[in-house]
Design an enzyme around this catalytic site. Structure first.
Site, PDB file in Angstrom:
ATOM      1  N   ARG A  76       0.822  -1.219   0.000  1.00 55.61           N
ATOM      2  CA  ARG A  76       0.000   0.000   0.000  1.00 55.61           C
ATOM      3  C   ARG A  76       0.857   1.270   0.000  1.00 55.61           C
ATOM      4  NH1 ARG A  76      -4.344  -1.958   4.551  1.00 55.61           N
ATOM      5  NH2 ARG A  76      -5.339  -3.592   3.329  1.00 55.61           N
ATOM      6  N   ARG A  81      -3.452   6.164   0.069  1.00 49.84           N
ATOM      7  CA  ARG A  81      -4.043   7.246   0.862  1.00 49.84           C
ATOM      8  C   ARG A  81      -3.076   8.002   1.750  1.00 49.84           C
ATOM      9  NH1 ARG A  81      -8.550   3.593   3.536  1.00 49.84           N
ATOM     10  NH2 ARG A  81      -6.758   2.176   3.451  1.00 49.84           N
ATOM     11  N   ARG A 129      -6.833  11.326  -7.242  1.00 47.49           N
ATOM     12  CA  ARG A 129      -7.996  10.462  -7.094  1.00 47.49           C
ATOM     13  C   ARG A 129      -9.270  11.235  -6.751  1.00 47.49           C
ATOM     14  NH1 ARG A 129      -9.022   5.753  -4.564  1.00 47.49           N
ATOM     15  NH2 ARG A 129     -11.142   6.467  -4.895  1.00 47.49           N
ATOM     16  N   ASP A 176      -6.836  -3.285  -7.159  1.00 44.98           N
ATOM     17  CA  ASP A 176      -7.537  -3.844  -6.001  1.00 44.98           C
ATOM     18  C   ASP A 176      -7.780  -5.314  -6.278  1.00 44.98           C
ATOM     19  OD1 ASP A 176      -9.206  -2.876  -3.410  1.00 44.98           O
ATOM     20  OD2 ASP A 176     -10.232  -4.549  -4.399  1.00 44.98           O
ATOM     21  N   TYR A 217     -14.741 -12.812   0.408  1.00 42.32           N
ATOM     22  CA  TYR A 217     -15.537 -11.647   0.014  1.00 42.32           C
ATOM     23  C   TYR A 217     -16.805 -12.074  -0.726  1.00 42.32           C
ATOM     24  CZ  TYR A 217     -12.130  -8.028   1.255  1.00 42.32           C
ATOM     25  OH  TYR A 217     -11.299  -7.167   1.928  1.00 42.32           O
TER      26      TYR A 217
END
Length: 355
Positions: free
Chosen positions: A38, A42, A51, A87, A162
């Site tokens: 990552r 962010r 973004r 992702d 998921y």
């Protein structure tokens, strides 16, 4: 031809002699290579800027945006490898699974898989389904030069979790109920996901990725016996499917201290280790013939620099006897982390380990 494959009689490609790929191959390195899970995301103000107003899944399908986001931490931190920005649910979305990534929640699946009829949602993945991945990786490899690009995918168990739960889960109750209650349906689900995952990794390697990482984020929820019986065959199928390309294959999961040996058995060249197990002990559990990746606790980066350096030395000392070591965090960069702390960490590891 893969970006790191150097057949006899031919000159090595640009990334072949990089510290990262040398460490993956358990060869001597000029310094311990560093990258962060990552690292693109962010924690970076430049990421938030590009973004802005663009939904996550849409951002993964814009090649020029993907390339820019992937390059940002390489420019800022001087890391030894880039990780492709995407992702783990992108290949599922690409084959038509009705899902979305909801801010503050994560992937949410509209029609969870609970019965055999539900498997019809999972058709084969073709390169045309993810044309934007090929295009983005070609843009990236042209820009990255000697810096390797790591492709990645979600492992069959985590994708299955998921799909069966319908979204993130703490207890994986629906997933485990299916695994224990209908072993054949479970095996068929994981086998189909292994096919999709293999196809997704092949697209990335053929476009120019120098290595691939399989993320099994949730597999730490399982006992070793369940992993061996119900998970390992599907993960091994993925690693076997890309073995012929000659690129290093990395396997990483969270809370997997009891599974490290089994994860190595699945076929990875490099086993990722979270912060719960020291690297020397992880090496004992994994056994010889594998490089290790890890494993500073991400939360340490919020401490003062002296404390970060002290904990980093602990990791490096534990890794001193390893055949190959790639420095990383024990999980991903946290969103509120100061990017400058990561830049300092890269520099510290490089200086501390210079040969």
């Amino acid at each position: 031809m893969s970006a790191n494959h150097s057949p006899a009689g031919q000159q090595p490609t640009a990334t072949y002699e990089s510290a990262f790929l040398k460490a993956c191959r358990r060869e001597p390195v000029p310094h311990t290579p560093v990258w962060f899970m990552r690292q693109a995301g962010r924690s970076l103000p430049e990421y938030l800027k590009v973004r802005e107003g663009i939904p996550m899944l849409e951002s993964c399908m814009r090649p020029e945006l993907v390339a820019e986001i992937t390059l940002q931490p390489v420019r800022r931190h001087g890391v030894d490898a880039a990780i492709y920005f995407s992702d783990i649910v992108v290949p599922l979305k690409a084959i038509g699974v009705d899902l979305d990534i909801k801010p503050g929640v994560g992937p949410v699946v509209q029609n969870p898989i609970r019965t055999r009829a539900d498997l019809a949602q999972l058709r084969d993945l073709t390169p045309e389904d993810v044309w934007y991945v090929t295009e983005a990786i070609q843009l990236l490899t042209a820009e990255l030069g000697e810096t390797p690009l790591i492709g990645f995918a979600g492992a069959p168990f985590t994708l299955a979790s998921y799909l069966v739960e319908g979204g993130p889960s703490k207890n994986h109750e629906h997933t485990k109920a299916l695994m224990y209650g209908d072993p054949q349906l479970w095996a068929d689900l994981l086998d189909r996901l292994a096919e999709i995952t293999s196809a997704f990794l092949k697209v990335q390697i053929e476009a120019g990725a120098s290595a691939v990482q399989l993320f099994d984020s949730w597999v730490g929820a399982l006992a070793p016996a369940d992993y061996r019986r119900s998970i390992l065959p599907a993960s091994a199928k993925v690693f076997d499917a890309v073995a012929g390309y000659g690129v290093p294959r990395i396997h990483f999961g969270v809370g997997t201290g009891e599974l490290l040996g089994l994860m190595g058995e699945a076929g990875a060249d490099v086993v990722g280790v979270d912060w719960r197990v020291p690297l020397d002990e992880a090496a004992r559990r994994v056994g010889p013939g594998k490089a290790l990746q890890g494993n500073l606790d991400p939360a340490v980066l919020f401490a003062p620099t002296a404390a970060v350096e002290a904990k980093t030395r602990e990791v490096l000392d534990a890794a001193a006897g390893l055949e190959g070591h790639i420095f990383n965090l024990g999980h991903g960069v946290l969103p509120s982390m100061d990017p400058d702390s990561l830049t300092r960490l890269v520099e510290y590891v490089h200086i501390r380990t210079a040969r």
